[in-house]
Write a protein that holds these residues in place. Structure first.
Motif, PDB file in Angstrom:
ATOM      1  N   THR A   1       1.187   2.707  -3.447  1.00  0.00           N
ATOM      2  CA  THR A   1       0.043   3.165  -4.227  1.00  0.00           C
ATOM      3  C   THR A   1       0.003   4.688  -4.257  1.00  0.00           C
ATOM      4  O   THR A   1       0.397   5.367  -3.304  1.00  0.00           O
ATOM      5  CB  THR A   1      -1.275   2.648  -3.635  1.00  0.00           C
ATOM      6  OG1 THR A   1      -1.464   3.186  -2.324  1.00  0.00           O
ATOM      7  CG2 THR A   1      -1.284   1.121  -3.561  1.00  0.00           C
TER       8      THR A   1
ATOM      9  N   ILE B   1       0.265   1.171   6.429  1.00  0.00           N
ATOM     10  CA  ILE B   1      -0.221   2.477   5.968  1.00  0.00           C
ATOM     11  C   ILE B   1      -0.032   3.522   7.064  1.00  0.00           C
ATOM     12  O   ILE B   1       0.466   4.627   6.817  1.00  0.00           O
ATOM     13  CB  ILE B   1      -1.695   2.395   5.546  1.00  0.00           C
ATOM     14  CG1 ILE B   1      -1.841   1.526   4.294  1.00  0.00           C
ATOM     15  CG2 ILE B   1      -2.272   3.791   5.301  1.00  0.00           C
ATOM     16  CD1 ILE B   1      -3.283   1.218   3.929  1.00  0.00           C
TER      17      ILE B   1
ATOM     18  N   VAL C   1      -2.258   6.131  -1.230  1.00  0.00           N
ATOM     19  CA  VAL C   1      -1.656   6.233   0.105  1.00  0.00           C
ATOM     20  C   VAL C   1      -0.546   7.292   0.097  1.00  0.00           C
ATOM     21  O   VAL C   1      -0.364   8.026   1.080  1.00  0.00           O
ATOM     22  CB  VAL C   1      -1.125   4.864   0.561  1.00  0.00           C
ATOM     23  CG1 VAL C   1      -0.301   4.996   1.838  1.00  0.00           C
ATOM     24  CG2 VAL C   1      -2.294   3.908   0.782  1.00  0.00           C
TER      25      VAL C   1
ATOM     26  N   GLU D   1     -10.157   2.303  -0.593  1.00  0.00           N
ATOM     27  CA  GLU D   1      -9.407   1.470  -1.536  1.00  0.00           C
ATOM     28  C   GLU D   1     -10.280   0.924  -2.655  1.00  0.00           C
ATOM     29  O   GLU D   1      -9.804   0.692  -3.779  1.00  0.00           O
ATOM     30  CB  GLU D   1      -8.764   0.324  -0.754  1.00  0.00           C
ATOM     31  CG  GLU D   1      -8.022  -0.695  -1.572  1.00  0.00           C
ATOM     32  CD  GLU D   1      -7.697  -1.927  -0.753  1.00  0.00           C
ATOM     33  OE1 GLU D   1      -7.585  -3.010  -1.345  1.00  0.00           O
ATOM     34  OE2 GLU D   1      -7.553  -1.807   0.484  1.00  0.00           O
TER      35      GLU D   1
ATOM     36  N   HIS E   1      -1.842  -4.573   6.602  1.00  0.00           N
ATOM     37  CA  HIS E   1      -2.142  -3.523   5.622  1.00  0.00           C
ATOM     38  C   HIS E   1      -2.335  -2.181   6.319  1.00  0.00           C
ATOM     39  O   HIS E   1      -1.714  -1.174   5.962  1.00  0.00           O
ATOM     40  CB  HIS E   1      -3.403  -3.878   4.827  1.00  0.00           C
ATOM     41  CG  HIS E   1      -3.274  -5.128   4.020  1.00  0.00           C
ATOM     42  ND1 HIS E   1      -2.238  -5.352   3.147  1.00  0.00           N
ATOM     43  CD2 HIS E   1      -4.060  -6.229   3.951  1.00  0.00           C
ATOM     44  CE1 HIS E   1      -2.384  -6.525   2.562  1.00  0.00           C
ATOM     45  NE2 HIS E   1      -3.484  -7.080   3.039  1.00  0.00           N
TER      46      HIS E   1
ATOM     47  N   PHE F   1       0.793  -1.231   0.000  1.00  0.00           N
ATOM     48  CA  PHE F   1       0.000   0.000   0.000  1.00  0.00           C
ATOM     49  C   PHE F   1       0.829   1.287   0.000  1.00  0.00           C
ATOM     50  O   PHE F   1       0.424   2.267  -0.639  1.00  0.00           O
ATOM     51  CB  PHE F   1      -1.008  -0.015   1.156  1.00  0.00           C
ATOM     52  CG  PHE F   1      -2.184  -0.902   0.886  1.00  0.00           C
ATOM     53  CD1 PHE F   1      -3.237  -0.470   0.098  1.00  0.00           C
ATOM     54  CD2 PHE F   1      -2.227  -2.190   1.384  1.00  0.00           C
ATOM     55  CE1 PHE F   1      -4.314  -1.293  -0.181  1.00  0.00           C
ATOM     56  CE2 PHE F   1      -3.293  -3.019   1.111  1.00  0.00           C
ATOM     57  CZ  PHE F   1      -4.345  -2.570   0.331  1.00  0.00           C
TER      58      PHE F   1
END
Length: 338
Positions: free
Chosen positions: A128, A176, A131, A244, A172, A125
């Motif tokens: 991405t 983050i 994020v 998401e 996850h 993540f």
């Protein structure tokens, strides 16, 4: 510049994605695939007919001589396989969570340092665009001071055979939070419920305390009839929602807030609350696949570039928090200091 000889071990759910991105990158040569299941090995291997396939990990290291090994096996095997690869002088990427224990993660980090190789953890993540935008908006001060963080990560299954819902879904959110906040947790509290014969928690609620009084709340579940992947970051200036599952507008910023005004007598019952309601906007985001970005940044690092977000130390931080949450779950929600 010569390509990095890469291998993938573990071809269940995530391994084929790693193989595809390594092969499609111009930075790597996919030289080997490894899995204990011959049927699965043949099925994935037929997509890469020039790549050697192995049922035995040690044989793969000795014969294919990869420079970089991505390990996507169940977590119980991470430590033993990573240790073999590091001892062979390979750079290693470990699927999340990094290991089953804090001690194992620390040993791998020390071994990588001793061998002069890099150890990465596949927390995707932070690679991405969504994020990274959350981190940018928070770090720039556009949200103001964060008041708290709420995260909901729920769905129906998949029940894992070796870990509970916290160790499955929790990495996850924790990765983050570590990436966006740039701070380590101070304490955790967790409560879990079990509705399955394996004895694992399949629903959990976790509170994580950070410096400056910030608290993050995680709701994790394998039992929800709907899939939700949403994090809410309320700030003193603006608030942000990261979803998401949104196809396009994954990050939304709400220019809304509140303030308190006390009259001259300053009695609490006379404090006035003023609400500010402003615009909603959604920043444009790059649609690049996170794994594509990740393998590119790892290749850059191996060639002398900056460290990517998913370092061994970042993986250790997540494992340390997961272990503390497990301690709290087993102690009926007791607050555990990190």
């Amino acid at each position: 510049m010569s390509k990095i000889r890469a291998a993938v071990a573990g071809l269940g759910y995530w391994g084929p994605h790693l193989a595809r991105n390594l092969q499609s990158s111009g930075d790597y040569e996919l030289c080997a695939l490894c899995d204990l299941n011959p049927t699965r090995l043949e099925r994935v291997g037929q997509n890469y007919p020039w790549t050697r396939t192995y049922l035995d990990f040690a044989s793969m290291l000795a014969e294919a001589k990869p420079e970089f090994v991505a390990i996507a096996t169940p977590v119980a095997h991470h430590f033993s396989l990573a240790r073999l690869a590091l001892d062979a002088g390979c750079h290693v990427l470990l699927e999340k969570p990094m290991t089953s224990t804090v001690a194992e993660s620390e040993i791998l980090i020390e071994l990588a340092n001793q061998r002069g190789v890099k150890l990465f953890v596949d927390h995707t993540f932070p690679y991405t665009a969504a994020v990274r935008k959350v981190k940018e908006l928070y770090s720039s001060g556009k949200l103001g001071a964060l008041l708290y963080v709420d995260s909901v990560r729920i769905n129906l299954g998949l029940f894992q055979p070796d870990v509970d819902v916290v160790w499955d879904l929790g990495p996850h959110d924790l990765s983050i939070l570590d990436f966006v906040l740039g701070a380590q947790p101070l304490s955790v509290q967790g409560r879990g419920d079990c509705h399955n014969p394996r004895g694992f928690s399949d629903v959990a609620h976790v509170s994580i305390e950070y410096p400056n009084g910030l608290t993050a709340h995680l709701h994790l579940s394998w039992l929800s009839p709907v899939k939700v992947r949403r994090m809410i970051f309320p700030g003193s200036i603006a608030s942000l929602i990261y979803d998401e599952l949104e196809p396009s507008e994954k990050v939304k910023v709400y220019n809304q807030g509140f303030s308190f005004e006390a009259p001259d007598d300053e009695t609490l019952e006379n404090v006035q609350v003023t609400y500010r309601r402003g615009d909603l906007w959604a920043p444009a985001l790059d649609a690049s696949e996170a794994l594509k970005v990740e393998v590119a940044e790892i290749a850059s690092c191996l060639r002398g570039g900056p460290l990517p977000p998913g370092t061994g130390e970042a993986g250790l931080s997540v494992v340390r928090t997961l272990s503390a949450i497990t301690h709290s779950l087993n102690a009926d929600g007791t607050r555990v200091l990190l």
